[in-house]
Scaffold this motif. Structure first.
Motif, PDB file in Angstrom:
ATOM      1  N   VAL A  42       0.743  -0.649   0.196  1.00  0.00           N
ATOM      2  CA  VAL A  42       0.196   0.096  -0.613  1.00  0.00           C
ATOM      3  C   VAL A  42       0.964   0.899  -0.083  1.00  0.00           C
ATOM      4  O   VAL A  42       0.599   2.136  -0.437  1.00  0.00           O
ATOM      5  CB  VAL A  42      -0.826   0.169   0.993  1.00  0.00           C
ATOM      6  CG1 VAL A  42      -1.599   1.458   1.179  1.00  0.00           C
ATOM      7  CG2 VAL A  42      -2.022  -1.563   1.228  1.00  0.00           C
ATOM      8  N   PHE A  43       1.427   1.839   1.135  1.00  0.00           N
ATOM      9  CA  PHE A  43       2.976   2.326   0.960  1.00  0.00           C
ATOM     10  C   PHE A  43       3.199   2.513  -0.650  1.00  0.00           C
ATOM     11  O   PHE A  43       3.853   3.701  -0.919  1.00  0.00           O
ATOM     12  CB  PHE A  43       4.049   2.589   2.110  1.00  0.00           C
ATOM     13  CG  PHE A  43       3.077   2.530   3.315  1.00  0.00           C
ATOM     14  CD1 PHE A  43       2.497   2.820   3.555  1.00  0.00           C
ATOM     15  CD2 PHE A  43       4.218   1.754   4.244  1.00  0.00           C
ATOM     16  CE1 PHE A  43       2.111   3.181   5.118  1.00  0.00           C
ATOM     17  CE2 PHE A  43       3.518   2.174   5.568  1.00  0.00           C
ATOM     18  CZ  PHE A  43       2.312   2.296   5.831  1.00  0.00           C
ATOM     19  N   ALA A  44       4.623   1.603  -0.706  1.00  0.00           N
ATOM     20  CA  ALA A  44       4.862   1.897  -2.458  1.00  0.00           C
ATOM     21  C   ALA A  44       3.777   2.066  -4.233  1.00  0.00           C
ATOM     22  O   ALA A  44       4.252   3.164  -4.709  1.00  0.00           O
ATOM     23  CB  ALA A  44       5.104   0.062  -3.045  1.00  0.00           C
ATOM     24  N   MET A  45       2.145   2.108  -3.322  1.00  0.00           N
ATOM     25  CA  MET A  45       0.878   2.064  -4.301  1.00  0.00           C
ATOM     26  C   MET A  45       0.986   3.956  -4.253  1.00  0.00           C
ATOM     27  O   MET A  45       0.950   4.341  -4.870  1.00  0.00           O
ATOM     28  CB  MET A  45       0.112   1.529  -4.361  1.00  0.00           C
ATOM     29  CG  MET A  45      -0.936   1.734  -5.514  1.00  0.00           C
ATOM     30  SD  MET A  45      -1.215   1.231  -6.950  1.00  0.00           S
ATOM     31  CE  MET A  45      -1.971   2.212  -7.841  1.00  0.00           C
ATOM     32  N   TYR A  46       0.356   4.064  -3.024  1.00  0.00           N
ATOM     33  CA  TYR A  46       0.498   5.029  -2.994  1.00  0.00           C
ATOM     34  C   TYR A  46       1.439   6.678  -2.217  1.00  0.00           C
ATOM     35  O   TYR A  46       1.357   7.539  -2.477  1.00  0.00           O
ATOM     36  CB  TYR A  46      -1.124   5.418  -1.861  1.00  0.00           C
ATOM     37  CG  TYR A  46      -1.919   4.592  -1.812  1.00  0.00           C
ATOM     38  CD1 TYR A  46      -2.936   5.335  -3.257  1.00  0.00           C
ATOM     39  CD2 TYR A  46      -2.640   3.410  -2.030  1.00  0.00           C
ATOM     40  CE1 TYR A  46      -4.200   4.673  -3.979  1.00  0.00           C
ATOM     41  CE2 TYR A  46      -3.430   2.586  -2.517  1.00  0.00           C
ATOM     42  CZ  TYR A  46      -4.415   3.490  -2.835  1.00  0.00           C
ATOM     43  OH  TYR A  46      -5.500   2.346  -3.507  1.00  0.00           O
ATOM     44  N   GLY A  47       1.971   6.239  -1.874  1.00  0.00           N
ATOM     45  CA  GLY A  47       3.331   7.088  -1.331  1.00  0.00           C
ATOM     46  C   GLY A  47       4.073   7.917  -2.745  1.00  0.00           C
ATOM     47  O   GLY A  47       4.339   8.973  -2.298  1.00  0.00           O
ATOM     48  N   ALA A  48       4.303   7.213  -3.828  1.00  0.00           N
ATOM     49  CA  ALA A  48       5.244   8.605  -4.827  1.00  0.00           C
ATOM     50  C   ALA A  48       3.957   8.797  -5.884  1.00  0.00           C
ATOM     51  O   ALA A  48       4.412   9.381  -6.405  1.00  0.00           O
ATOM     52  CB  ALA A  48       5.607   7.114  -5.715  1.00  0.00           C
ATOM     53  N   MET A  49       2.498   9.119  -5.125  1.00  0.00           N
ATOM     54  CA  MET A  49       1.612   9.404  -6.441  1.00  0.00           C
ATOM     55  C   MET A  49       1.566  10.625  -6.119  1.00  0.00           C
ATOM     56  O   MET A  49       1.834  11.443  -4.661  1.00  0.00           O
ATOM     57  CB  MET A  49       0.233   8.952  -5.542  1.00  0.00           C
ATOM     58  CG  MET A  49      -1.103   8.788  -6.556  1.00  0.00           C
ATOM     59  SD  MET A  49      -2.526   8.341  -6.467  1.00  0.00           S
ATOM     60  CE  MET A  49      -1.972   6.669  -6.589  1.00  0.00           C
TER      61      MET A  49
END
Length: 395
Positions: free
Chosen positions: A30-37
């Motif tokens: 979840v962090f990898a999916m939304y963190g860089a958005m």
């Protein structure tokens, strides 16, 4: 039909938080999916350096097992009635309740809102009602969730404390083994219901010359009204001072109150941030579907729970240091405990006057005496001049 009835499983089937080896990868994805958005307004990523540091701290805590259910500890109890029997649904399955989370606290708050929302009472009466409500709620919950807790039929706990003491002194037995005498505990510094204004709130009240400080947006009606204002083209949302003046047109003194410019500015930022979050979720819908596939792939194989779901525990043993060790206390106007022997008083009561040392002077009518009458000692005015038989008034 039963498979898609989520409430059936919530009430009857235990759930558990996965162990760190599974939970870590799910959260990290979840962090990898939304963190860089990227944010649609600022163009910056959702996670900056500080946020990534906190996210890594969360992952480290997950690996240490802080977020997973402790092994061998059941987070569920069987639901019981006041008589101790178990609750069952219409299919004959035992119903359970979860001790994880804050559902019970939130349910109590909702009940308070529904019960007292329309009551027009003062502060002192409100405190009294909330105190009585809290006492009765704790009593009812003890009957439901404490094994062996007695069902009394009333809420005057101090009377049961006194009854316990009397039975123990006269019979040498404990009337209610699972009852704890609250009157035997020390007083604490806890405070409930109405509390004092903080120093900051008092300062705000004095500086604005108002009886109470202006507070930020707090009610549902205020949030809805602000959302409607944000959609209006004539509402000066970018000018906090003008917006605070315009907001006064909506104030009703019941659920919408006046605001300072700082409240408008802060709430505007929060409102716009929430709108960006909703837009972000919509944009990331495809990525969320991939996360769901990952969660399904990382679904742990849960072994059958060897620990059966049990009844609620009885009241734990009380620490002796919590007792006040006083002979008696006053609770609800009732003395609970061993009262001291009353000291006899030497003060005489009515009808207990001693013998006169000398003969008392006979009573006389003061009106007859004032008029020089010779029958002052025989006149009925001796008991009050209004009864004088010879004179209407003194000269």
């Amino acid at each position: 039909m039963k498979y898609y009835n989520s409430q059936l499983f919530i009430n009857c089937v235990e759930r558990e938080v996965p162990p760190p080896s599974y939970l870590y990868w799910r959260v990290r994805a979840v962090f990898a999916m939304y963190g860089a958005m990227l944010d649609s307004k600022t163009g910056k990523p959702l996670f900056n350096a500080k946020a990534w540091s906190k996210a890594n701290g969360v992952l480290r805590e997950i690996l240490k097992g802080y977020y997973s259910d402790p092994p061998g500890v059941s987070m569920y109890n069987k639901r019981t009635r006041k008589d101790g029997s178990l609750f069952k649904n219409k299919y004959g399955i035992d119903m359970i309740e979860c001790t994880r989370g804050t559902n019970r606290t939130e349910a109590y708050h909702k009940n308070l809102i529904i019960t007292f929302r329309s009551w027009q009472t003062g502060i002192e009466m409100s405190d009294a009602l909330l105190s009585e409500r809290r006492h009765r709620h704790n009593h009812r919950m003890s009957q439901l969730r404490r094994h062996g807790y007695p069902t009394l039929g009333h809420y005057d706990a101090w009377l049961i404390d006194q009854l316990q003491i009397i039975v123990l002194e006269n019979r040498g037995t404990i009337l209610y083994p699972n009852w704890s005498n609250a009157s035997e505990f020390k007083e604490t510094s806890e405070s409930f219901d109405t509390i004092k204004l903080t120093s900051d709130q008092n300062y705000m009240r004095e500086q604005t010359d108002t009886p109470l400080p202006f507070l930020p947006f707090s009610t549902k009606e205020e949030n809805i009204a602000f959302a409607n204002c944000a959609l209006r083209t004539d509402f000066p949302i970018d000018d906090p001072e003008a917006a605070a003046v315009e907001w006064c047109k909506l104030v009703n003194g019941v659920d919408i109150f006046p605001k300072l410019p700082v409240h408008i500015r802060v709430h505007k930022e929060s409102f716009q941030r929430n709108q960006r979050i909703k837009n972000c979720i919509e944009v990331a819908r495809s990525g969320q579907e991939k996360l769901n596939e990952l969660n399904n792939a990382l679904r742990p194989i849960v072994a059958a729970n060897s620990e059966p779901t049990v009844r609620p525990e009885a009241l734990p043993l009380i620490d002796a240091n919590a007792m006040h060790n006083l002979p008696y206390v006053l609770t609800g106007g009732t003395a609970i405990g061993a009262l001291p022997t009353p000291v006899s008083s030497n003060k005489r009561k009515s009808g207990q006057r001693g013998k006169d040392k000398q003969q008392r002077r006979p009573k006389r009518c003061s009106r007859c005496v004032g008029n020089g009458g010779q029958y002052a000692r025989e006149c009925a005015g001796r008991g009050g001049t209004i009864h004088c038989e010879y004179y209407a008034a003194a000269l």
